[in-house]
Every structure is written in C-alpha cells, then in structure tokens.
Design a protein around this motif. Structure first.
Motif, PDB file in Angstrom:
ATOM      1  N   LYS A  39      12.284   9.241  10.154  1.00  0.00           N
ATOM      2  CA  LYS A  39      10.921   8.221   9.946  1.00  0.00           C
ATOM      3  C   LYS A  39      10.906   7.607   8.663  1.00  0.00           C
ATOM      4  O   LYS A  39      10.597   6.542   8.837  1.00  0.00           O
ATOM      5  N   SER A  40      11.333   8.196   7.643  1.00  0.00           N
ATOM      6  CA  SER A  40      11.369   7.443   6.151  1.00  0.00           C
ATOM      7  C   SER A  40      12.308   6.670   6.140  1.00  0.00           C
ATOM      8  O   SER A  40      12.345   5.350   5.711  1.00  0.00           O
ATOM      9  N   ILE A  41      13.513   6.626   6.727  1.00  0.00           N
ATOM     10  CA  ILE A  41      14.606   5.873   6.956  1.00  0.00           C
ATOM     11  C   ILE A  41      14.291   4.418   7.737  1.00  0.00           C
ATOM     12  O   ILE A  41      14.448   3.265   7.247  1.00  0.00           O
ATOM     13  N   VAL A  42      13.508   4.585   8.983  1.00  0.00           N
ATOM     14  CA  VAL A  42      12.877   3.663   9.576  1.00  0.00           C
ATOM     15  C   VAL A  42      11.639   2.884   8.927  1.00  0.00           C
ATOM     16  O   VAL A  42      12.032   1.493   9.004  1.00  0.00           O
ATOM     17  N   LEU A  43      10.818   3.629   8.277  1.00  0.00           N
ATOM     18  CA  LEU A  43       9.853   2.833   7.327  1.00  0.00           C
ATOM     19  C   LEU A  43      10.695   2.024   6.194  1.00  0.00           C
ATOM     20  O   LEU A  43      10.254   0.862   5.985  1.00  0.00           O
ATOM     21  N   SER A  44      11.713   2.542   5.570  1.00  0.00           N
ATOM     22  CA  SER A  44      12.474   1.689   4.638  1.00  0.00           C
ATOM     23  C   SER A  44      13.005   0.593   5.222  1.00  0.00           C
ATOM     24  O   SER A  44      12.966  -0.410   4.319  1.00  0.00           O
ATOM     25  N   SER A  45      13.708   0.688   6.453  1.00  0.00           N
ATOM     26  CA  SER A  45      14.295  -0.555   7.065  1.00  0.00           C
ATOM     27  C   SER A  45      13.045  -1.640   7.552  1.00  0.00           C
ATOM     28  O   SER A  45      13.305  -2.751   7.202  1.00  0.00           O
ATOM     29  N   GLU A  46      11.957  -1.248   7.515  1.00  0.00           N
ATOM     30  CA  GLU A  46      10.988  -1.844   7.782  1.00  0.00           C
ATOM     31  C   GLU A  46      10.132  -2.606   6.612  1.00  0.00           C
ATOM     32  O   GLU A  46       9.999  -3.858   6.685  1.00  0.00           O
ATOM     33  N   SER A  47      10.435  -1.871   5.569  1.00  0.00           N
ATOM     34  CA  SER A  47       9.922  -2.355   4.302  1.00  0.00           C
ATOM     35  C   SER A  47      10.917  -3.616   3.961  1.00  0.00           C
ATOM     36  O   SER A  47      10.301  -4.484   3.376  1.00  0.00           O
ATOM     37  N   ARG A  48      12.253  -3.214   3.945  1.00  0.00           N
ATOM     38  CA  ARG A  48      13.179  -4.583   3.714  1.00  0.00           C
ATOM     39  C   ARG A  48      12.883  -5.600   4.614  1.00  0.00           C
ATOM     40  O   ARG A  48      12.777  -6.867   4.156  1.00  0.00           O
ATOM     41  N   LYS A  49      12.519  -5.549   5.930  1.00  0.00           N
ATOM     42  CA  LYS A  49      12.317  -6.801   6.614  1.00  0.00           C
ATOM     43  C   LYS A  49      10.936  -7.304   6.168  1.00  0.00           C
ATOM     44  O   LYS A  49      10.928  -8.580   6.041  1.00  0.00           O
ATOM     45  N   GLU A  50      10.050  -6.673   5.762  1.00  0.00           N
ATOM     46  CA  GLU A  50       9.081  -7.196   5.216  1.00  0.00           C
ATOM     47  C   GLU A  50       9.021  -8.186   3.907  1.00  0.00           C
ATOM     48  O   GLU A  50       8.488  -9.089   3.848  1.00  0.00           O
ATOM     49  N   LEU A  51       9.840  -7.474   3.074  1.00  0.00           N
ATOM     50  CA  LEU A  51      10.187  -7.987   2.046  1.00  0.00           C
ATOM     51  C   LEU A  51      11.167  -9.283   1.980  1.00  0.00           C
ATOM     52  O   LEU A  51      10.769 -10.440   1.466  1.00  0.00           O
ATOM     53  N   ALA A  52      11.881  -9.285   3.085  1.00  0.00           N
ATOM     54  CA  ALA A  52      12.689 -10.524   3.490  1.00  0.00           C
ATOM     55  C   ALA A  52      11.876 -11.577   4.065  1.00  0.00           C
ATOM     56  O   ALA A  52      11.910 -13.006   3.647  1.00  0.00           O
ATOM     57  N   LYS A  53      10.749 -11.362   4.730  1.00  0.00           N
ATOM     58  CA  LYS A  53       9.915 -12.079   5.521  1.00  0.00           C
ATOM     59  C   LYS A  53       8.911 -12.698   4.404  1.00  0.00           C
ATOM     60  O   LYS A  53       8.683 -13.912   4.192  1.00  0.00           O
ATOM     61  N   GLN A  54       8.663 -11.853   3.417  1.00  0.00           N
ATOM     62  CA  GLN A  54       7.753 -12.416   2.248  1.00  0.00           C
ATOM     63  C   GLN A  54       8.520 -13.405   1.465  1.00  0.00           C
ATOM     64  O   GLN A  54       8.045 -14.555   0.998  1.00  0.00           O
ATOM     65  N   ALA A  55       9.814 -12.966   1.295  1.00  0.00           N
ATOM     66  CA  ALA A  55      10.526 -14.037   0.471  1.00  0.00           C
ATOM     67  C   ALA A  55      10.878 -15.291   1.123  1.00  0.00           C
ATOM     68  O   ALA A  55      10.850 -16.478   0.323  1.00  0.00           O
ATOM     69  N   LYS A  56      11.152 -15.395   2.454  1.00  0.00           N
ATOM     70  CA  LYS A  56      11.266 -16.512   2.950  1.00  0.00           C
ATOM     71  C   LYS A  56       9.983 -17.469   3.029  1.00  0.00           C
ATOM     72  O   LYS A  56       9.999 -18.720   3.126  1.00  0.00           O
ATOM     73  N   VAL A  57       8.652 -16.832   3.156  1.00  0.00           N
ATOM     74  CA  VAL A  57       7.395 -17.506   3.019  1.00  0.00           C
ATOM     75  C   VAL A  57       7.481 -18.036   1.751  1.00  0.00           C
ATOM     76  O   VAL A  57       6.763 -19.200   1.639  1.00  0.00           O
ATOM     77  N   THR A  58       7.680 -17.638   0.578  1.00  0.00           N
ATOM     78  CA  THR A  58       7.647 -17.801  -0.841  1.00  0.00           C
ATOM     79  C   THR A  58       8.505 -19.161  -0.918  1.00  0.00           C
ATOM     80  O   THR A  58       8.307 -20.024  -1.485  1.00  0.00           O
ATOM     81  N   LYS A  59       9.995 -18.923  -0.107  1.00  0.00           N
ATOM     82  CA  LYS A  59      10.708 -20.126  -0.241  1.00  0.00           C
ATOM     83  C   LYS A  59      10.290 -21.350   0.165  1.00  0.00           C
ATOM     84  O   LYS A  59      10.239 -22.394  -0.337  1.00  0.00           O
ATOM     85  N   GLU A  60       9.471 -21.348   1.249  1.00  0.00           N
ATOM     86  CA  GLU A  60       8.821 -22.540   2.114  1.00  0.00           C
ATOM     87  C   GLU A  60       7.695 -22.910   1.511  1.00  0.00           C
ATOM     88  O   GLU A  60       7.474 -24.048   1.590  1.00  0.00           O
TER      89      GLU A  60
END
Length: 272
Positions: A39-60
C-alpha cells in the motif's frame, strides 16, 4: 489420549505466547505487514504522479507569464548558445530559479542574471538493477539559471546586465539590458576571462563615444588612464596564465652513448 491432546494444545498456546513476547504483538497482527508495504508503494507512486502534475501546472502558469521581456532574453540565449527558442523557453519555465528573472525585471532589481550552459551529471536509472534503485551518472549538456556561487563553472556563462534601476519593460528591455557571454570550456577560467576582456570589452571601450558626464570622451586624461590600466591588467592576466600553463617538463636522456667512450679524466674534461 486426552492427556496427549491437552499437552499438544498447551504447546500451541505457548508458541503463540512466545511469538507475542518476541514481536511485541500477536501473530495475527504481524502477518499483514506485506500488505502494508504494498500500500505504501502505491501511495508513493500516486505522490510522484501528483508532483508531476503540479510541475506541469507550474510550467503552464509560467508560460502564460512570458512576454516581450522574456522573449528578448530567450532570443539572445538561443542565438548565443546555438539553441532553438523553444528549447530555451522550456528550460526557463522548468527551472526552479525562474523567480530570479522576475527579480531582474523589477524596479531596483537584480543587477545581473546568469545562465550556465555546461555538462552536468544526470541520474539515469540502471535498467538491469532497478530492483535496488541503482543509478548511473551520465554527463549531459544543460542550460540553467544560477546565482554563480553554488555551481562549478566549467562551460559557457551567458549573462544579462541592467544599466539602471528602472523597471524593465517590453519597450525598454533592449536599451536597459546588455547581453554577453563568457566561455570557460573545460574549466579554463583564466583563458576565458582573457579572451573576453581582450576581444570584447577592451575594443568596445575604446570605440565608445559616449562617456556620460565626461564630455571629452576618449581625449580625457582619466579615460585614457583607465583604458591603460585595463590593457595592463589584460597583459598581466595573459602572462600569469602562460606561467601557470608552461610547466617545466624534463625528458629522459640516454647518457650511455655519451659516457661509453670516456676512459680517463682528460676525456671527461674534453666532453665537458
């Protein structure tokens, strides 16, 4: 039979109690640990996806802020470093020091804005050993914003200098901001500085007609003394660099051919 059954039951109970004593909890609470790890690995993967999403929003968001001032910087960098404007734009809006550009444009803002373009080590995941997370460090050319004091300078420095405390606008950026480049390929800073001063700055100063409050311009004795001091500094810099680079190297000489026929003192005197 009844005694044996009771005896076996006691052993089972005691083994359960022993497990509780060692682990500090009952056996039934220890078993689901693997489920918790997954479960912790899944959450870590979701966190990485969320960070990537935030980075994309910041770039735009940053891309939407780009105006004529940014376009001027981007075009100068692209021309000087032989990159496309799209490459430079993507680099700038992805840089974690993007705010330095806004500070440079602000009234009484930063007096300089520096970019390094050089090889940096990029962490690459080793496909053959992903399970242990090992990485390979590969040098790759990268353009990034810098304060100039935290990273080693080993490539090319592109810099922008502002000439006044006025706010930088799209209409005055070409007049208020100066662009230049300083090459330090393979870390040879002295050679890069010597080239920059002798081939760029000194010729520019000697051809400059407007010296502000000094009306006489190049005919003024103080201006002439200043230019002489700059020339002298460049000469000193050049000689210092050559002294550092010109190391004394002793070559091995086969002296056997010279002393082979020396038999007595007179032969040595003659050879000397």
């Amino acid at each position: 039979t009844e005694n044996k059954y009771r005896h076996g039951g006691n052993l089972k109970t005691r083994s359960t109690e022993l497990g509780s004593a060692v682990t500090g909890s009952s056996l039934t609470t220890v078993l689901p640990a693997s489920t918790t790890v997954k479960k912790s690995i899944v959450l870590s993967s979701e966190s990485r996806k969320e960070l990537a999403k935030q980075a994309k929003v910041t770039k735009e968001e940053r891309r939407a802020q780009i105006d004529g001032r940014h376009r001027y910087l981007i075009s100068r960098l692209a021309d000087g470093l032989d990159l496309s404007e799209q490459q430079v734009e993507e680099t700038i809006i992805s840089d974690d020091k993007f705010q330095l550009i806004e500070q440079f444009f602000a009234p009484s803002g930063l007096k300089k804005l520096l970019f390094f373009y050089q090889d940096v080590l990029q962490q690459k995941l080793n496909a053959s050993s992903r399970s242990d997370g090992s990485t390979n460090s590969l040098p790759q050319k990268k353009l990034f914003i810098t304060m100039g004091s935290t990273e080693d300078f080993t490539g090319t420095c592109a810099f922008f200098l502002r000439t006044s405390d006025e706010v930088i606008t799209a209409s005055n950026v070409s007049q208020e901001v100066n662009f230049g480049m300083f090459d330090c390929t393979e870390g040879n800073i002295l050679q890069g500085l010597e080239f920059f001063l002798s081939q760029v700055m000194v010729p520019a100063l000697k051809s400059q007609q407007n010296w502000g409050a000094v009306k006489e311009g190049l005919k003024n004795s103080q201006i002439q003394e200043f230019l002489y001091s700059v020339d002298k500094f460049v000469g000193t810099l050049s000689s210092s660099r050559q002294n550092i680079e010109d190391k004394i190297q002793l070559t091995k000489v086969d002296i056997d051919i010279y002393v082979r026929n020396l038999q007595n003192p007179s032969d040595y005197i003659t050879a000397g």
